[in-house]
Design an enzyme around this catalytic site. Structure first.
Site, PDB file in Angstrom:
ATOM      1  N   GLN A  36      -9.596   6.167   5.627  1.00 56.58           N
ATOM      2  CA  GLN A  36      -9.820   5.042   6.515  1.00 56.58           C
ATOM      3  C   GLN A  36     -10.358   5.498   7.872  1.00 56.58           C
ATOM      4  O   GLN A  36     -10.345   6.679   8.205  1.00 56.58           O
ATOM      5  CB  GLN A  36      -8.511   4.277   6.721  1.00 56.58           C
ATOM      6  N   ASP A  91       2.437   6.113  11.924  1.00 57.57           N
ATOM      7  CA  ASP A  91       2.463   6.163  13.387  1.00 57.57           C
ATOM      8  C   ASP A  91       3.800   6.680  13.914  1.00 57.57           C
ATOM      9  O   ASP A  91       3.923   7.003  15.093  1.00 57.57           O
ATOM     10  CB  ASP A  91       2.150   4.794  13.994  1.00 57.57           C
ATOM     11  N   GLU A 110       3.692   9.264   3.555  1.00 52.88           N
ATOM     12  CA  GLU A 110       2.463   8.710   4.141  1.00 52.88           C
ATOM     13  C   GLU A 110       1.269   9.328   3.420  1.00 52.88           C
ATOM     14  O   GLU A 110       1.169  10.546   3.306  1.00 52.88           O
ATOM     15  CB  GLU A 110       2.416   9.023   5.636  1.00 52.88           C
ATOM     16  N   GLY A 142       2.724   6.400  -1.961  1.00 52.44           N
ATOM     17  CA  GLY A 142       4.111   5.960  -2.029  1.00 52.44           C
ATOM     18  C   GLY A 142       4.574   5.589  -3.419  1.00 52.44           C
ATOM     19  O   GLY A 142       5.698   5.922  -3.832  1.00 52.44           O
ATOM     20  N   ASP A 159       6.637   0.373   5.308  1.00 57.35           N
ATOM     21  CA  ASP A 159       5.906   0.175   6.558  1.00 57.35           C
ATOM     22  C   ASP A 159       4.434   0.491   6.335  1.00 57.35           C
ATOM     23  O   ASP A 159       3.867   1.408   6.924  1.00 57.35           O
ATOM     24  CB  ASP A 159       6.504   1.067   7.646  1.00 57.35           C
ATOM     25  N   ASP A 162      -2.028  -3.504   5.865  1.00 62.70           N
ATOM     26  CA  ASP A 162      -2.322  -4.695   5.060  1.00 62.70           C
ATOM     27  C   ASP A 162      -2.554  -4.328   3.605  1.00 62.70           C
ATOM     28  O   ASP A 162      -3.024  -3.228   3.303  1.00 62.70           O
ATOM     29  CB  ASP A 162      -3.551  -5.416   5.621  1.00 62.70           C
TER      30      ASP A 162
END
Length: 290
Positions: A36, A91, A110, A142, A159, A162
């Site tokens: 990303q 984050d 992550e 995950g 967490d 989108d």
């Protein structure tokens, strides 16, 4: 984004098909990872902003709105959380908040290591929990992690960003059943469910899907300034009901664990779960395809 004479830009975030939310920002860092586009901006009002693929994930001045509401309702509901799994959370905000409960260990899964690297460099206060020796960082998908994992956890927190791209696979019935299997007999699961106001079908279908897996599902919503809307959350539980506690018990748990909170209060905790309006409750009662 359009430039201004002082070098700042107007960052535009789409809110569905017919609305746009804009904030004036100053570019700090842009990086494209394998998965990303990762962007960091500064804003006078919102603080330091993290965006993934053009979608705002975090604004430092309102970090407590985002991560305290994500983490603490589930962890306060559990009488003695020791082992926590966070899926996503690159984050570091959810990790930092989770550690406030005196847990024994936190596993963070992550998929994008570059998000963690950016957070450590540009959002050190938010990501400070990553440096705690109780934290294990795993860079993996995950869903794949849970398929291969043999551990059980007291609380699992989803967490993720989108539900598109790599995040899409963790918003399905199959994934929620994996989560259920990896929780202790009194375990709880927390996840965001988009917005009941602007992402209606997703919100209601996801609530219905969770109810097909968990015996107790408590949705709530939080006004989140960097998203410019109410954002849906859920605590799904095998045993404990977030609403069986009272203000005194919550206050005692917060004080006994030494949890420092900037935003959440015991009174606000209950307000969150009572924030669903009549029209939302009525639609939740309808039949939704899972």
């Amino acid at each position: 984004m359009d430039g201004e004479p002082d070098g700042s830009l107007w960052f535009a975030s789409l809110q569905g098909e017919s609305r746009v939310f804009m904030m004036k920002v100053r570019p700090v860092h842009v990086r494209v990872s394998r998965y990303q586009r990762i962007e960091v901006y500064d804003s006078d009002y919102y603080g330091r902003v993290l965006a993934l693929n053009g979608e705002i994930q975090l604004a430092s001045h309102f970090n407590a709105y985002i991560h305290e509401s994500m983490v603490h309702p589930a962890l306060l509901t559990h009488p003695n959380p020791k082992k926590v799994l966070i899926i996503g959370g690159g984050d570091g905000g959810s990790t930092t908040e989770t550690l406030k409960h005196g847990v024994e260990n936190v596993t963070v899964v992550e998929i994008d290591e570059e998000v963690v690297n950016v957070a450590r460099e540009f959002l050190p206060e938010v990501s400070s929990g990553f440096s705690d020796p109780r934290v294990r960082l795993v860079f993996d998908d995950g869903r794949r992690f849970l398929e291969e994992c043999r551990e059980r956890f007291d609380v699992i927190i989803n967490d993720m960003s989108d539900p598109v791209g790599p995040a899409k696979s963790v918003f399905t019935e199959e994934f929620f059943r994996l989560v259920y299997e990896h929780l202790e007999e009194d375990g709880l699961f927390a996840t965001h469910v988009e917005s009941p106001d602007t992402c209606e079908e997703f919100f209601y279908r996801l609530i219905a899907t969770l109810k097909s897996v968990f015996p107790l599902v408590r949705p709530y919503r939080v006004w989140t300034p960097p998203y410019a809307e109410y954002w849906g959350r859920v605590v799904a539980s095998k045993l404990y009901d977030p609403l069986t506690l009272n203000v005194r018990e919550l206050d005692e748990r917060i004080r006994r664990r030494g949890v420092e909170l900037r935003w959440l209060t015991p009174e606000l905790y209950f307000s969150l779960f009572n924030s669903l309006s009549r029209d939302i409750l009525e639609r939740m009662g309808s039949e939704w395809k899972t």
